[in-house]
Design a protein around this motif. Structure first.
Motif, PDB file in Angstrom:
ATOM      1  N   ARG A 117     -20.906   0.569   6.550  1.00 40.99           N
ATOM      2  CA  ARG A 117     -20.595  -0.478   5.566  1.00 40.99           C
ATOM      3  C   ARG A 117     -20.777   0.001   4.139  1.00 40.99           C
ATOM      4  O   ARG A 117     -20.038  -0.405   3.235  1.00 40.99           O
ATOM      5  CB  ARG A 117     -21.472  -1.707   5.822  1.00 40.99           C
ATOM      6  N   ALA A 118     -21.779   0.835   3.902  1.00 39.77           N
ATOM      7  CA  ALA A 118     -22.011   1.387   2.554  1.00 39.77           C
ATOM      8  C   ALA A 118     -22.026   0.295   1.489  1.00 39.77           C
ATOM      9  O   ALA A 118     -21.401   0.423   0.438  1.00 39.77           O
ATOM     10  CB  ALA A 118     -20.958   2.443   2.219  1.00 39.77           C
ATOM     11  N   GLY A 119     -22.704  -0.786   1.802  1.00 38.38           N
ATOM     12  CA  GLY A 119     -22.845  -1.871   0.839  1.00 38.38           C
ATOM     13  C   GLY A 119     -21.750  -2.917   0.886  1.00 38.38           C
ATOM     14  O   GLY A 119     -21.826  -3.917   0.169  1.00 38.38           O
ATOM     15  N   THR A 120     -20.725  -2.719   1.699  1.00 35.27           N
ATOM     16  CA  THR A 120     -19.649  -3.703   1.814  1.00 35.27           C
ATOM     17  C   THR A 120     -20.003  -4.749   2.869  1.00 35.27           C
ATOM     18  O   THR A 120     -20.880  -4.528   3.706  1.00 35.27           O
ATOM     19  CB  THR A 120     -18.314  -3.040   2.184  1.00 35.27           C
ATOM     20  N   THR A 121     -19.308  -5.876   2.832  1.00 34.30           N
ATOM     21  CA  THR A 121     -19.616  -6.957   3.771  1.00 34.30           C
ATOM     22  C   THR A 121     -18.425  -7.359   4.638  1.00 34.30           C
ATOM     23  O   THR A 121     -18.564  -8.189   5.530  1.00 34.30           O
ATOM     24  CB  THR A 121     -20.099  -8.208   3.014  1.00 34.30           C
ATOM     25  N   GLY A 122     -17.258  -6.803   4.386  1.00 39.92           N
ATOM     26  CA  GLY A 122     -16.070  -7.147   5.156  1.00 39.92           C
ATOM     27  C   GLY A 122     -15.977  -6.361   6.454  1.00 39.92           C
ATOM     28  O   GLY A 122     -16.892  -5.617   6.823  1.00 39.92           O
ATOM     29  N   PRO A 123     -14.871  -6.492   7.165  1.00 42.89           N
ATOM     30  CA  PRO A 123     -14.711  -5.784   8.437  1.00 42.89           C
ATOM     31  C   PRO A 123     -14.587  -4.273   8.284  1.00 42.89           C
ATOM     32  O   PRO A 123     -14.901  -3.532   9.211  1.00 42.89           O
ATOM     33  CB  PRO A 123     -13.429  -6.387   9.024  1.00 42.89           C
ATOM     34  N   ARG A 124     -14.140  -3.808   7.100  1.00 43.25           N
ATOM     35  CA  ARG A 124     -13.965  -2.380   6.855  1.00 43.25           C
ATOM     36  C   ARG A 124     -14.359  -2.054   5.420  1.00 43.25           C
ATOM     37  O   ARG A 124     -14.396  -2.931   4.566  1.00 43.25           O
ATOM     38  CB  ARG A 124     -12.511  -1.957   7.089  1.00 43.25           C
ATOM     39  N   TYR A 125     -14.594  -0.783   5.143  1.00 43.12           N
ATOM     40  CA  TYR A 125     -14.983  -0.362   3.796  1.00 43.12           C
ATOM     41  C   TYR A 125     -13.792   0.012   2.932  1.00 43.12           C
ATOM     42  O   TYR A 125     -13.964   0.468   1.800  1.00 43.12           O
ATOM     43  CB  TYR A 125     -15.988   0.784   3.856  1.00 43.12           C
ATOM     44  N   GLY A 126     -12.580  -0.204   3.446  1.00 40.82           N
ATOM     45  CA  GLY A 126     -11.367   0.071   2.681  1.00 40.82           C
ATOM     46  C   GLY A 126     -10.145  -0.252   3.516  1.00 40.82           C
ATOM     47  O   GLY A 126     -10.261  -0.619   4.692  1.00 40.82           O
ATOM     48  N   PRO A 127      -8.934  -0.122   2.959  1.00 43.39           N
ATOM     49  CA  PRO A 127      -7.714  -0.342   3.734  1.00 43.39           C
ATOM     50  C   PRO A 127      -7.653   0.622   4.911  1.00 43.39           C
ATOM     51  O   PRO A 127      -7.858   1.832   4.740  1.00 43.39           O
ATOM     52  CB  PRO A 127      -6.600  -0.065   2.722  1.00 43.39           C
ATOM     53  N   LEU A 128      -7.342   0.109   6.080  1.00 41.25           N
ATOM     54  CA  LEU A 128      -7.463   0.900   7.303  1.00 41.25           C
ATOM     55  C   LEU A 128      -6.650   2.190   7.253  1.00 41.25           C
ATOM     56  O   LEU A 128      -7.135   3.257   7.638  1.00 41.25           O
ATOM     57  CB  LEU A 128      -7.059   0.048   8.512  1.00 41.25           C
ATOM     58  N   ASP A 129      -5.421   2.143   6.781  1.00 44.11           N
ATOM     59  CA  ASP A 129      -4.601   3.355   6.767  1.00 44.11           C
ATOM     60  C   ASP A 129      -5.143   4.414   5.813  1.00 44.11           C
ATOM     61  O   ASP A 129      -4.872   5.602   5.985  1.00 44.11           O
ATOM     62  CB  ASP A 129      -3.153   3.015   6.397  1.00 44.11           C
ATOM     63  N   ASP A 130      -5.912   3.994   4.832  1.00 36.81           N
ATOM     64  CA  ASP A 130      -6.485   4.947   3.877  1.00 36.81           C
ATOM     65  C   ASP A 130      -7.744   5.619   4.413  1.00 36.81           C
ATOM     66  O   ASP A 130      -8.082   6.728   3.978  1.00 36.81           O
ATOM     67  CB  ASP A 130      -6.841   4.236   2.563  1.00 36.81           C
ATOM     68  N   ILE A 131      -8.457   4.962   5.321  1.00 33.75           N
ATOM     69  CA  ILE A 131      -9.778   5.447   5.722  1.00 33.75           C
ATOM     70  C   ILE A 131      -9.867   5.921   7.159  1.00 33.75           C
ATOM     71  O   ILE A 131     -10.859   6.562   7.527  1.00 33.75           O
ATOM     72  CB  ILE A 131     -10.846   4.364   5.498  1.00 33.75           C
ATOM     73  N   ALA A 132      -8.878   5.614   8.001  1.00 34.72           N
ATOM     74  CA  ALA A 132      -9.047   5.854   9.436  1.00 34.72           C
ATOM     75  C   ALA A 132      -7.783   6.338  10.121  1.00 34.72           C
ATOM     76  O   ALA A 132      -6.668   5.950   9.761  1.00 34.72           O
ATOM     77  CB  ALA A 132      -9.525   4.570  10.112  1.00 34.72           C
ATOM     78  N   TRP A 133      -7.981   7.170  11.164  1.00 36.43           N
ATOM     79  CA  TRP A 133      -6.926   7.505  12.107  1.00 36.43           C
ATOM     80  C   TRP A 133      -7.055   6.574  13.303  1.00 36.43           C
ATOM     81  O   TRP A 133      -8.072   6.599  13.990  1.00 36.43           O
ATOM     82  CB  TRP A 133      -7.059   8.961  12.567  1.00 36.43           C
TER      83      TRP A 133
END
Length: 218
Positions: A117-133
Motif C-alpha cells: 500500500r505504501a501509504g495508499t488506501t485504495g485497492p491499488r497503489y496506481g493504475p493497474l496497467d502502469d504498475i502490474a503485469w
C-alpha cells in the motif's frame, strides 16, 4: 545481494487486513522491517541454490514454480551466504521462526500489505496497467522484474507478475497448513491484483505464477 534485490527499509506502522470469504477485519501493528524491492529473480535463486525450477526461463524474470518450503530454504541459504543468522529452524515438516534472527525470511502478510500500500488506501497503489503485469497485458507470461512503475516506497511488482508467498498460515482450522499468497500474478484478472486480496495454497504447491520476495526484521 544484487542491486536488483536490494532491500527497502519500512518504518513501524499499522495495517488493517480483511478477508472477503469470512468478512473479517483485523489490525496488525508492525515493527520496522526491510523488504526486497523486487521478487527473487531466477538468477539470484540459481546463485543461492544451484537450481532453476522456473517453467519459463530468464535470469531477470521472477523465479516461479517454487513452493513455500523452497522459499523458506532459500531464505536460510541466503542468510548463510551473507553471514547472517538464519531466521528459520527446520525439523522435518516443522519450521519455527526466530524473530530476533538477522537473516532473511518471508514477509508476514501484514508486512506485505503494508509495504504494498505504501501509504495508499485504495485497492491499488496506481493504475493497474502502469504498475502490474496481469492477464490484460502480460501476454500470459511473466516479465522481467522492475519493468513497471514502483509504489511510493520504491517497491516493484507488488501487484502482478507472480504471487508472493508469505509466512502466515491462512486459516488453520479450515485449511490446515495452507499458507498465504499475496499480490496476484501474470495469469490473473484485474480483480485479483489488489492490495487486500488473499489467496491460499498448500506449502508444497508449485505453479508458474507463484514466487516470493524476501524480508528481514528491522
Amino acid at each position: 545481494m544484487t542491486t536488483e534485490s536490494a532491500l527497502v527499509r519500512i518504518a513501524a506502522g499499522q495495517v488493517t487486513l480483511s478477508d472477503r470469504r469470512t468478512q473479517r477485519r483485523w489490525s496488525v501493528p508492525l515493527r520496522p522491517y526491510e523488504i526486497a524491492a523486487v521478487p527473487v529473480t531466477q538468477a539470484q535463486y540459481a546463485q543461492v541454490t544451484g537450481a532453476r525450477p522456473s517453467a519459463a526461463g530468464g535470469d531477470r524474470r521472477p523465479v516461479e514454480s517454487v513452493s513455500w518450503w523452497d522459499a523458506i530454504r532459500f531464505c536460510n541459504a541466503l542468510s548463510r551466504q551473507s553471514a547472517l543468522t538464519p531466521a528459520y529452524r527446520l525439523d522435518g515438516d516443522r519450521v519455527d521462526w526466530e524473530p530476533t534472527a538477522d537473516g532473511f525470511r518471508l514477509p508476514t502478510e501484514a508486512e506485505w500489505e503494508y509495504a504494498c500500500r505504501a501509504g495508499t488506501t485504495g485497492p491499488r497503489y496506481g493504475p493497474l496497467d502502469d504498475i502490474a503485469w496481469y492477464r490484460g497485458n502480460s501476454a500470459e507470461r511473466s516479465h522481467t522484474v522492475g519493468g513497471k512503475q514502483p509504489n511510493a516506497w520504491g517497491l516493484y511488482d507488488m501487484l502482478g507478475n507472480v504471487w508472493n508467498w508469505c509466512w502466515d498460515v491462512y486459516d488453520a482450522e479450515v485449511y490446515g497448513s495452507y499458507r498465504v499468497l499475496r499480490g496476484g500474478g501474470w495469469f490473473d484478472e484485474q480483480w485479483s491484483c489488489r492490495a487486500s486480496v488473499r489467496r491460499r495454497s498448500h506449502p508444497t504447491f508449485t505453479v508458474d505464477d507463484v514466487g516470493f520476495r524476501v524480508a528481514r526484521s528491522g
